[in-house]
Scaffold this motif. Sequence first.
Motif, mmCIF file in Angstrom:
data_model
loop_
_atom_site.group_PDB
_atom_site.id
_atom_site.type_symbol
_atom_site.label_atom_id
_atom_site.label_comp_id
_atom_site.label_asym_id
_atom_site.label_seq_id
_atom_site.Cartn_x
_atom_site.Cartn_y
_atom_site.Cartn_z
ATOM 1 N N THR A 117 25.174 -13.066 28.043
ATOM 2 C CA THR A 117 24.297 -13.363 29.182
ATOM 3 C C THR A 117 24.894 -14.445 30.066
ATOM 4 O O THR A 117 25.763 -15.218 29.646
ATOM 5 N N LEU A 118 24.388 -14.484 31.295
ATOM 6 C CA LEU A 118 24.631 -15.580 32.221
ATOM 7 C C LEU A 118 23.292 -16.216 32.532
ATOM 8 O O LEU A 118 22.319 -15.513 32.832
ATOM 9 N N LEU A 119 23.247 -17.539 32.496
ATOM 10 C CA LEU A 119 22.015 -18.264 32.770
ATOM 11 C C LEU A 119 22.199 -19.076 34.047
ATOM 12 O O LEU A 119 23.017 -19.997 34.098
ATOM 13 N N LEU A 120 21.447 -18.708 35.097
ATOM 14 C CA LEU A 120 21.460 -19.443 36.362
ATOM 15 C C LEU A 120 20.310 -20.439 36.333
ATOM 16 O O LEU A 120 19.147 -20.041 36.157
ATOM 17 N N ASN A 121 20.627 -21.729 36.508
ATOM 18 C CA ASN A 121 19.660 -22.783 36.230
ATOM 19 C C ASN A 121 19.321 -23.616 37.463
ATOM 20 O O ASN A 121 20.213 -24.065 38.190
ATOM 21 N N TYR A 122 18.017 -23.842 37.655
ATOM 22 C CA TYR A 122 17.517 -24.769 38.671
ATOM 23 C C TYR A 122 16.994 -26.014 37.964
ATOM 24 O O TYR A 122 16.480 -25.944 36.835
ATOM 25 N N GLU A 123 17.097 -27.154 38.645
ATOM 26 C CA GLU A 123 16.575 -28.402 38.087
ATOM 27 C C GLU A 123 15.060 -28.478 38.198
ATOM 28 O O GLU A 123 14.421 -29.309 37.551
ATOM 29 N N THR A 124 14.478 -27.632 39.018
ATOM 30 C CA THR A 124 13.036 -27.637 39.240
ATOM 31 C C THR A 124 12.536 -26.211 39.307
ATOM 32 O O THR A 124 13.315 -25.279 39.570
ATOM 33 N N SER A 125 11.267 -25.987 39.026
ATOM 34 C CA SER A 125 10.743 -24.620 39.040
ATOM 35 C C SER A 125 10.596 -24.118 40.466
ATOM 36 O O SER A 125 10.338 -24.885 41.394
ATOM 37 N N MET A 126 10.781 -22.833 40.650
ATOM 38 C CA MET A 126 10.685 -22.207 41.959
ATOM 39 C C MET A 126 9.791 -20.973 41.852
ATOM 40 O O MET A 126 9.242 -20.682 40.785
ATOM 41 N N THR A 127 9.671 -20.231 42.942
ATOM 42 C CA THR A 127 8.831 -19.044 42.960
ATOM 43 C C THR A 127 9.664 -17.804 43.246
ATOM 44 O O THR A 127 10.799 -17.887 43.732
ATOM 45 N N VAL A 128 9.084 -16.643 42.972
ATOM 46 C CA VAL A 128 9.760 -15.369 43.228
ATOM 47 C C VAL A 128 10.060 -15.210 44.715
ATOM 48 O O VAL A 128 11.152 -14.776 45.101
ATOM 49 N N ASN A 129 9.099 -15.579 45.576
ATOM 50 C CA ASN A 129 9.322 -15.460 47.025
ATOM 51 C C ASN A 129 10.504 -16.302 47.487
ATOM 52 O O ASN A 129 11.307 -15.885 48.325
ATOM 53 N N PHE A 308 17.925 -30.794 44.300
ATOM 54 C CA PHE A 308 18.010 -31.399 42.969
ATOM 55 C C PHE A 308 16.665 -31.393 42.256
ATOM 56 O O PHE A 308 16.585 -31.067 41.072
ATOM 57 N N TYR A 309 15.600 -31.734 42.967
ATOM 58 C CA TYR A 309 14.307 -31.850 42.287
ATOM 59 C C TYR A 309 13.169 -31.757 43.291
ATOM 60 O O TYR A 309 13.299 -32.196 44.435
ATOM 61 N N TYR A 310 12.074 -31.153 42.857
ATOM 62 C CA TYR A 310 10.851 -31.123 43.671
ATOM 63 C C TYR A 310 9.681 -31.617 42.820
ATOM 64 O O TYR A 310 9.447 -31.129 41.715
ATOM 65 N N ASP A 315 4.526 -34.133 46.559
ATOM 66 C CA ASP A 315 5.122 -33.241 47.563
ATOM 67 C C ASP A 315 6.439 -33.808 48.094
ATOM 68 O O ASP A 315 6.668 -33.881 49.300
ATOM 69 N N THR A 316 7.318 -34.187 47.163
ATOM 70 C CA THR A 316 8.600 -34.795 47.530
ATOM 71 C C THR A 316 9.760 -33.945 47.016
ATOM 72 O O THR A 316 9.769 -33.525 45.858
ATOM 73 N N THR A 317 10.730 -33.712 47.884
ATOM 74 C CA THR A 317 11.923 -32.943 47.543
ATOM 75 C C THR A 317 13.138 -33.863 47.598
ATOM 76 O O THR A 317 13.322 -34.597 48.565
ATOM 77 N N ILE A 318 13.962 -33.809 46.541
ATOM 78 C CA ILE A 318 15.173 -34.611 46.467
ATOM 79 C C ILE A 318 16.391 -33.693 46.583
ATOM 80 O O ILE A 318 16.504 -32.699 45.866
#
Length: 432
Positions: A117-129, A308-310, A315-318
């Motif tokens: 497998t390949l795992l693509l990783n975000y530091e914060t959760s996101m949505t399908v849209n 990097f982070y939400y 309601d702050t995005t880094i």
Amino acid sequence: MKFRQLLLPTGLGVALVLSLVLSGMMWTNPAHSNGNSGTKVTKTSDNTNNTTFQDIYLPSYIISTNKTGKQQILINSQINIVSQLRDKMSRFKSTSIQSVSQGSSSKYLKQLHRKNTLLLNYETSMTVNFFRKVFQNYLKIPNMRFNRVQILLNDPNHLYLLNDKNYRVDRVTLKGNNSNKLKKVLSDQMVRHQVDIKLLNGKPLVYYPNAVKLKTYSFQLTQQTETYYANRIMTTNNSSSVQVKRRKNKTEYNDRGFRQMTVDHSNDTVTFTNYNSKTGSGSFLSTMNHAYKQMVMVGIPMDSIRLFYYDSGNDTTIFRTYVGGVPVFDQSGFGAVRFTTLDQTSYRMYFSLDSLQVPIPPERSTTTLISMKTLMADLKNAGIKQSKISDIKLGYEWSRATDIKKAVNLSPTWYVLIDHKWEPYTDAINDN
């Protein structure tokens, strides 16, 4: 008579030149103006920023798990592996989604270690849209949250969406996937560091069992002038009168209406507040879209910036600068850019006047870091309880060069997150 005729145009010419010189002095250093003066600010714009929405919102890193279960984090300083994978995944289409498990840490950890497998990783959760826009695919499934995408190299008909927060695993059935194209991207030469995903205080941690050797970098800095930003963002019309005040190490701009900008000369950072901007519907996608559009409007260089982070609570995005796939810390007290939505019509943005420009030869080419096992032992011996550690990451420490003017050194080190604050592990040990 002739003398008088010559005297008048000559006097007018001298007056015009003097006026231009004085105007130039005002523009190059508006802080010299009177504390309550109104300075004429002319709006400027350019199209030099070619960084797209899809570029700054790519996943942070990739983990490969081979057929024997060995895990490696993939780094390539020459090419952007994630963007190449995104291009190969842009034609993905979904037919259905099925819940696999939720609430079980053991099942979740087993899924993270799935072979081939390949795992693509975000530091914060996101949505399908949001994911659909970034990867430009056709996943028509419920707008759920997740922070990892798992691609199966031996099964082109499925991928998995994983959410660390509730250990949720969902399987998406695909069509239009060609796993051979993905494998071709992985065949390119790249640096591979052995890792093992473990749980730290209930949260997945990318664990490095061995010592890690990383490149060191040095860059010539480019510093944008405050006048440039004042011209771009402190007016909404062709021209506007802006109040400029000088307070110790700060210069404050105010359009007496909706926009305020403060430049802190002690650390070369800018705080910009806009009270007249529609911030969107409040969804994750609209928030990220608004942040991107405002950074473009301000004119912030975004070549190396990545999400990097939400923090949904405030309601702050880094956003941070990334070099060789590794985030840069200590560029400022907030990363490269911090974007906070205040309400439905206003936001506040913090950013730096400095950005990395031209690479220059570093003092040494590589640095070898201790293994994470040794790191954890050192933290324990310093009296730092494991329960206090929220996360640990590889990062580059930003420090000004002492021998070269307007240059910065980037040195790799371990960063630990304790009490919502990232700091080098050596600082955490010394401060304890």
